[in-house]
Enzyme design. Structure first.
Site, PDB file in Angstrom:
ATOM      1  N   HIS A  14     120.260 -22.064  54.858  1.00 12.23           N
ATOM      2  CA  HIS A  14     120.248 -23.055  55.837  1.00 12.23           C
ATOM      3  C   HIS A  14     120.153 -24.665  55.170  1.00 12.23           C
ATOM      4  O   HIS A  14     119.804 -25.506  55.969  1.00 12.23           O
ATOM      5  CB  HIS A  14     119.228 -22.881  56.904  1.00 12.23           C
ATOM      6  CG  HIS A  14     119.571 -21.560  57.449  1.00 12.23           C
ATOM      7  ND1 HIS A  14     118.761 -20.971  58.361  1.00 12.23           N
ATOM      8  CD2 HIS A  14     120.570 -20.972  57.795  1.00 12.23           C
ATOM      9  CE1 HIS A  14     119.283 -19.971  59.059  1.00 12.23           C
ATOM     10  NE2 HIS A  14     120.394 -19.725  58.677  1.00 12.23           N
ATOM     11  N   THR A  33     109.869 -14.508  59.579  1.00 15.27           N
ATOM     12  CA  THR A  33     110.870 -14.507  60.602  1.00 15.27           C
ATOM     13  C   THR A  33     111.104 -13.850  61.735  1.00 15.27           C
ATOM     14  O   THR A  33     110.759 -12.534  61.761  1.00 15.27           O
ATOM     15  CB  THR A  33     112.174 -14.612  59.505  1.00 15.27           C
ATOM     16  OG1 THR A  33     113.409 -14.595  60.340  1.00 15.27           O
ATOM     17  CG2 THR A  33     112.298 -13.163  58.740  1.00 15.27           C
TER      18      THR A  33
HETATM   19  P1  OAD Z   1     111.022 -18.362  63.903  1.00 19.29           P
HETATM   20  O1  OAD Z   1     110.471 -19.669  64.462  1.00 19.29           O
HETATM   21  O2  OAD Z   1     112.330 -17.867  64.874  1.00 19.29           O
HETATM   22  O3  OAD Z   1     109.920 -17.073  63.810  1.00 19.29           O
HETATM   23  C1  OAD Z   1     109.157 -17.452  62.966  1.00 19.29           C
HETATM   24  C2  OAD Z   1     108.282 -16.201  62.473  1.00 19.29           C
HETATM   25  O4  OAD Z   1     107.178 -16.221  61.812  1.00 19.29           O
HETATM   26  C3  OAD Z   1     107.769 -15.025  63.910  1.00 19.29           C
HETATM   27  O5  OAD Z   1     108.033 -13.887  63.698  1.00 19.29           O
HETATM   28  C4  OAD Z   1     106.203 -15.489  63.882  1.00 19.29           C
HETATM   29  O6  OAD Z   1     105.687 -14.331  64.381  1.00 19.29           O
HETATM   30  C5  OAD Z   1     106.105 -15.453  62.199  1.00 19.29           C
HETATM   31  N1  OAD Z   1     104.903 -16.293  61.933  1.00 19.29           N
HETATM   32  C6  OAD Z   1     104.339 -17.333  62.589  1.00 19.29           C
HETATM   33  N2  OAD Z   1     103.221 -17.921  61.861  1.00 19.29           N
HETATM   34  C7  OAD Z   1     103.027 -16.766  60.888  1.00 19.29           C
HETATM   35  C8  OAD Z   1     102.214 -16.773  59.632  1.00 19.29           C
HETATM   36  N3  OAD Z   1     101.182 -17.511  59.684  1.00 19.29           N
HETATM   37  N4  OAD Z   1     102.229 -15.547  58.977  1.00 19.29           N
HETATM   38  C9  OAD Z   1     103.119 -14.807  59.061  1.00 19.29           C
HETATM   39  N5  OAD Z   1     104.162 -14.881  60.135  1.00 19.29           N
HETATM   40  C10 OAD Z   1     104.042 -15.835  60.900  1.00 19.29           C
HETATM   41  O7  OAD Z   1     111.700 -18.886  62.504  1.00 19.29           O
HETATM   42  P2  OAD Z   1     113.000 -18.258  61.663  1.00 19.29           P
HETATM   43  O8  OAD Z   1     113.021 -16.759  61.965  1.00 19.29           O
HETATM   44  O9  OAD Z   1     112.569 -18.890  60.398  1.00 19.29           O
HETATM   45  O10 OAD Z   1     117.517 -22.575  61.630  1.00 19.29           O
HETATM   46  O11 OAD Z   1     114.120 -19.199  62.223  1.00 19.29           O
HETATM   47  C11 OAD Z   1     115.137 -18.867  61.746  1.00 19.29           C
HETATM   48  C12 OAD Z   1     116.303 -20.085  61.943  1.00 19.29           C
HETATM   49  O12 OAD Z   1     116.202 -20.510  63.251  1.00 19.29           O
HETATM   50  C13 OAD Z   1     115.576 -21.218  61.064  1.00 19.29           C
HETATM   51  O13 OAD Z   1     116.045 -21.119  59.810  1.00 19.29           O
HETATM   52  C14 OAD Z   1     116.325 -22.525  61.809  1.00 19.29           C
HETATM   53  C15 OAD Z   1     116.078 -21.962  63.180  1.00 19.29           C
HETATM   54  O14 OAD Z   1     116.875 -22.694  64.144  1.00 19.29           O
HETATM   55  C16 OAD Z   1     118.362 -23.627  61.704  1.00 19.29           C
HETATM   56  O15 OAD Z   1     117.935 -24.587  62.005  1.00 19.29           O
HETATM   57  C17 OAD Z   1     119.645 -23.296  61.259  1.00 19.29           C
END
Ligand code: OAD
Length: 234
Positions: free
Chosen positions: A109, A176
């Site tokens: 990304h 994620t």
């Molecule tokens: P999300 O915000 O969708 O998901 C975050 C994940 O991290 C969730 O499953 C939480 O449970 C977990 N989480 C939070 N804190 C944590 C911790 N301390 N330890 C372990 N897990 C934890 O984020 P992404 O999946 O990265 O894209 O989002 C994917 C994409 O959506 C991003 O790259 C971005 C966004 O829109 C773009 O902007 C193109």
């Protein structure tokens, strides 16, 4: 003497791996998409409509990422390189994996540390710490924008990521929600015989074949890395 190739670990990360470094995730309570709509700041249409708002959003995130430090999860992943061939595929745009010492980071990304020209995407400069302004231009006169893949744009390095995923003996997915495609689809290309682990605070559905470790990456990953490293040294 022939050296045996190291076993490959594919680490696939999302915003949760950087949460304990103080960077907000997107979809958790208090996450970035709670206070801001994707359509307002993370699409090519948003950039056409209100570029100042888009720059404000990424200038704020650029500053936050620059001030953040790698946490024990990033460091544990980097430590795996002492015994394994590690490739990281990340959806994150911060540079905390690199700053933790990881040497192979494949970005899907984009990269918040770089700005690029909207006219000529190969024109890149370091993203200024004081932020980008609408007056910043490339030599051809094009406006400078963050080197971020917005919704509606093609992800980068996907083929390379697929190749790495499908050849790894272990796959570690961290922080994620697996809700943004095509990135999330990578988990289904893991080898059937690979050891597959998912670490997150919460998840809607655990992908098939993955063992789910619920909790903070900064607590779980150092233990998991220690376990995998000691198995190797036995
Ligand atoms: P999300 O915000 O969708 O998901 C975050 C994940 O991290 C969730 O499953 C939480 O449970 C977990 N989480 C939070 N804190 C944590 C911790 N301390 N330890 C372990 N897990 C934890 O984020 P992404 O999946 O990265 O894209 O989002 C994917 C994409 O959506 C991003 O790259 C971005 C966004 O829109 C773009 O902007 C193109």
């Amino acid at each position: 003497m022939m050296q045996r190739a190291k076993e490959k670990i594919l680490v696939f990360t999302g915003a949760g791996v950087s949460a304990e470094s103080g960077l907000k995730t997107f979809r958790d309570s208090g996450g970035l998409w709670e206070s801001m709509r994707i359509e307002e700041v993370a699409t090519p249409e948003a950039w056409e409509r209100d570029p100042a708002k888009v720059l404000d959003f990424y200038n704020m995130r650029r500053k936050a990422a620059a001030q953040a430090k790698p946490n024990p999860a990033h460091l544990a992943i980097a430590q795996l390189e002492t015994a394994f061939d590690v490739a990281i595929v990340t959806q994150n745009v911060d540079d905390l994996h690199e700053r933790a010492g990881s040497s192979r980071v494949i970005r899907l990304h984009g990269n918040l540390s770089e700005a690029k020209s909207e006219l000529d995407p190969s024109y890149r400069i370091p993203y200024p710490l004081e932020g980008l302004s609408l007056d910043d231009r490339c030599p051809r006169g094009g406006r400078l924008r963050p080197h971020i893949v917005w919704f509606g744009e093609a992800v980068e390095n996907y083929e390379l990521a697929l190749e790495e995923v499908s050849t790894a003996g272990r796959m570690l997915v961290v922080g994620t929600s697996l809700s943004v495609y095509p990135a999330a689809g990578l988990v289904s290309y893991a080898r059937p015989d690979a050891e597959k682990v998912l670490v997150a605070m919460d998840i809607d559905a655990c992908p098939e074949g993955f063992e789910f470790f619920k909790g903070r990456a900064g607590e779980i990953l150092p233990k998991l890395a220690q376990k995998w490293l000691s198995e190797k040294n036995r």
